[in-house]
Design an enzyme around this catalytic site. Structure first.
Site, PDB file in Angstrom:
ATOM      1  N   LYS A  92       0.799  -1.230   0.000  1.00  0.00           N
ATOM      2  CA  LYS A  92       0.000   0.000   0.000  1.00  0.00           C
ATOM      3  C   LYS A  92       0.835   1.285   0.000  1.00  0.00           C
ATOM      4  CE  LYS A  92      -3.353  -1.118  -0.624  1.00  0.00           C
ATOM      5  NZ  LYS A  92      -3.635  -1.787  -1.949  1.00  0.00           N
ATOM      6  N   GLY A 131       2.152   2.533  -2.901  1.00  0.00           N
ATOM      7  CA  GLY A 131       2.191   3.114  -4.246  1.00  0.00           C
ATOM      8  C   GLY A 131       2.866   2.195  -5.258  1.00  0.00           C
ATOM      9  N   HIS A 167       7.240  -7.379  -2.196  1.00  0.00           N
ATOM     10  CA  HIS A 167       6.988  -6.683  -0.922  1.00  0.00           C
ATOM     11  C   HIS A 167       7.904  -7.266   0.167  1.00  0.00           C
ATOM     12  CE1 HIS A 167       3.521  -4.529  -2.334  1.00  0.00           C
ATOM     13  NE2 HIS A 167       2.657  -5.511  -2.267  1.00  0.00           N
ATOM     14  N   ARG A 180       6.113   4.937   1.907  1.00  0.00           N
ATOM     15  CA  ARG A 180       4.982   5.840   2.180  1.00  0.00           C
ATOM     16  C   ARG A 180       4.861   6.020   3.690  1.00  0.00           C
ATOM     17  NH1 ARG A 180      -1.365   4.771   0.355  1.00  0.00           N
ATOM     18  NH2 ARG A 180      -1.977   6.968   0.378  1.00  0.00           N
ATOM     19  N   SER A 214      -4.522   2.773   4.403  1.00  0.00           N
ATOM     20  CA  SER A 214      -4.718   2.142   3.097  1.00  0.00           C
ATOM     21  C   SER A 214      -4.764   0.617   3.233  1.00  0.00           C
ATOM     22  CB  SER A 214      -3.586   2.571   2.158  1.00  0.00           C
ATOM     23  OG  SER A 214      -3.777   2.033   0.879  1.00  0.00           O
ATOM     24  N   THR A 217      -0.276   8.927 -15.391  1.00  0.00           N
ATOM     25  CA  THR A 217      -0.095   8.205 -14.126  1.00  0.00           C
ATOM     26  C   THR A 217      -0.717   8.971 -12.946  1.00  0.00           C
ATOM     27  OG1 THR A 217       2.123   9.122 -13.796  1.00  0.00           O
ATOM     28  CG2 THR A 217       1.984   6.982 -14.907  1.00  0.00           C
ATOM     29  N   LYS A 246      -6.510   9.322 -13.630  1.00  0.00           N
ATOM     30  CA  LYS A 246      -6.384   8.507 -14.849  1.00  0.00           C
ATOM     31  C   LYS A 246      -6.255   7.029 -14.497  1.00  0.00           C
ATOM     32  CE  LYS A 246      -6.062  11.242 -18.559  1.00  0.00           C
ATOM     33  NZ  LYS A 246      -6.159  11.011 -19.972  1.00  0.00           N
ATOM     34  N   LYS A 266      -8.218   6.603  -2.492  1.00  0.00           N
ATOM     35  CA  LYS A 266      -8.174   8.079  -2.402  1.00  0.00           C
ATOM     36  C   LYS A 266      -6.916   8.641  -3.051  1.00  0.00           C
ATOM     37  CE  LYS A 266     -11.054   9.244   1.535  1.00  0.00           C
ATOM     38  NZ  LYS A 266     -11.072   9.926   2.840  1.00  0.00           N
TER      39      LYS A 266
HETATM   40  N1  LIG Z   1      -1.560   7.303  -9.483  1.00  0.00           N
HETATM   41  C1  LIG Z   1      -1.661   7.273  -8.172  1.00  0.00           C
HETATM   42  N2  LIG Z   1      -1.490   8.416  -7.450  1.00  0.00           N
HETATM   43  C2  LIG Z   1      -1.601   8.400  -6.104  1.00  0.00           C
HETATM   44  N3  LIG Z   1      -1.883   7.302  -5.378  1.00  0.00           N
HETATM   45  C3  LIG Z   1      -2.056   6.148  -6.048  1.00  0.00           C
HETATM   46  C4  LIG Z   1      -1.942   6.070  -7.457  1.00  0.00           C
HETATM   47  N4  LIG Z   1      -2.166   4.783  -7.835  1.00  0.00           N
HETATM   48  C5  LIG Z   1      -2.410   4.101  -6.705  1.00  0.00           C
HETATM   49  N5  LIG Z   1      -2.366   4.914  -5.638  1.00  0.00           N
HETATM   50  C6  LIG Z   1      -2.642   4.591  -4.233  1.00  0.00           C
HETATM   51  O1  LIG Z   1      -1.673   3.670  -3.739  1.00  0.00           O
HETATM   52  C7  LIG Z   1      -2.289   2.817  -2.769  1.00  0.00           C
HETATM   53  C8  LIG Z   1      -2.160   1.386  -3.238  1.00  0.00           C
HETATM   54  O2  LIG Z   1      -0.824   1.010  -3.130  1.00  0.00           O
HETATM   55  P1  LIG Z   1      -0.288  -0.379  -3.745  1.00  0.00           P
HETATM   56  O3  LIG Z   1      -0.320  -0.228  -5.218  1.00  0.00           O
HETATM   57  O4  LIG Z   1       1.095  -0.456  -3.161  1.00  0.00           O
HETATM   58  O5  LIG Z   1      -1.202  -1.437  -3.286  1.00  0.00           O
HETATM   59  C9  LIG Z   1      -3.735   3.256  -2.662  1.00  0.00           C
HETATM   60  O6  LIG Z   1      -3.758   4.263  -1.654  1.00  0.00           O
HETATM   61  P2  LIG Z   1      -5.066   4.689  -0.837  1.00  0.00           P
HETATM   62  O7  LIG Z   1      -5.674   3.447  -0.284  1.00  0.00           O
HETATM   63  O8  LIG Z   1      -4.572   5.599   0.255  1.00  0.00           O
HETATM   64  O9  LIG Z   1      -5.944   5.414  -1.796  1.00  0.00           O
HETATM   65  C10 LIG Z   1      -3.968   3.845  -4.046  1.00  0.00           C
HETATM   66  O10 LIG Z   1      -5.069   4.709  -4.143  1.00  0.00           O
END
Ligand SMILES: Nc1ncnc2c1ncn2[C@@H]1O[C@H](COP(=O)(O)O)[C@@H](OP(=O)(O)O)[C@H]1O
Ligand SMILES: CCc1ccc(OS(=O)(=O)O)cc1
Length: 296
Positions: free
Chosen positions: A49, A51, A109, A131, A139, A228, A232, A259
């Protein structure tokens, strides 16, 4: 906060060297540890989680010189093999990586101590995204609510304890981040922060591009920034997990692209939880130089 309650039906975690992992990963552990990395592999490393999907799409767009159609060739989970992934009878992450032509971009991970040793021996490139712990916890909580392959998180209050004690899949956030941060200067590693990508995506994408040994013009860079963006990627079926069956990811509970902000923790942490968290954080992160931005 409201509960999800199907306790007992969700798979439970097992451990390797004290790190909770999915049982299917543990069953496949010798194949994972014997994975043969290659010197030109690029490994995307994250705590869950943080990014991962975002940086994967950025890396792929750089690899494809900003050609969005090429990035639409497959869902993101299939573009970069997840090395500890195992879900029989499907091919494991190791098997998918073996079948992939070089140069390969892979993802994990795993904490440093569990990484297959061949990544260190071959001096591979590592791209780590960290993060801040509070947003990561929020998240992860929502992800566990909707991900039927992970244990039920229980209440927010219960999950707070589970997370700070590191009893979540892939273990403690503190140890994971410290572990990768402490070795960053000994390996070919680019260490990024989610919050920095959010604040100045073009600047951070340029760093990734240079690290990958690529040189893209301003127009392409601007296109990568746009494509990205959270908005989008939330609409993009190749990144938003809409292809994953509801029996695995139930997006009616919480969307995968939820979010995408910095500071959502403020909508979840009580004042008392925040004070307690900060105290635990100071102790766990004592002596490390890493710093996080908690709001933009
Ligand atoms: N383009 C983007 N910009 C910002 N956050 C992004 C993103 N794409 C994915 N995320 C966020 O990254 C998190 C998922 O992480 P991972 O890909 O490591 O599982 C989620 O956070 P949130 O749950 O806070 O919205 C998701 O919304
Ligand atoms: C290990 C739990 C997990 C993680 C991610 C999943 O889906 S996806 O790869 O993000 O689409 C499913 C299960």
């Amino acid at each position: 906060m409201a509960l999800t309650t199907d306790l007992g039906r969700r798979p439970q975690l097992r451990e390797v060297a004290g790190i909770p992992l999915q049982a299917t990963t543990v069953d496949n552990w010798s194949q994972i540890q014997n994975f043969e990395a290659k010197p030109d592999d690029l490994l995307i490393c994250t705590y869950p989680k943080s990014g991962t999907t975002w940086i994967q799409e950025i890396v792929d767009m750089i690899e494809q010189n900003g050609d969005m159609e090429k990035c639409q060739r497959a869902i993101i989970q299939h573009r970069h093999p997840f090395i500890e992934w195992a879900r029989p009878p499907h091919p494991s992450g190791v098997e998918k990586a073996r079948a992939m032509p070089s140069p390969r971009t892979l993802r994990t991970h795993l904490p440093t101590q569990l990484l297959p040793p061949s990544f260190w021996k071959n001096n591979c490139k590592f791209l780590y995204v960290a993060r801040n712990a509070k947003d990561c916890m929020v998240s992860y909580y929502h992800f566990q609510r909707m991900n039927q392959m992970l244990p039920d998180p229980g209440t927010w209050e219960e999950y707070f304890e589970t997370f700070v004690s590191g009893k979540v899949c892939w273990g403690s956030w503190y140890d994971h981040v410290k572990g990768w941060w402490e070795i960053k200067d000994r390996y070919q590693m680019l260490f990024l922060h989610y919050e920095d990508i959010k604040k100045d995506p073009k600047h951070e994408i340029q760093k990734v591009m240079q690290f990958m040994g690529r040189n893209l013009n301003e127009t392409i860079l601007d296109k990568i920034v746009q494509e990205t963006s959270f908005e989008k990627m939330k609409e993009n079926p190749m990144t938003n997990r809409s292809a994953v069956p509801t029996s695995i990811l139930d997006q009616s509970i919480s969307p995968f692209m939820r979010k995408g902000t910095v500071g959502d923790w403020k909508n979840h942490f009580t004042v008392a939880q925040n004070e307690r968290f900060d105290k635990i954080y100071r102790k766990k992160m004592e002596g490390t130089s890493i710093d996080f931005c908690m709001e933009l």
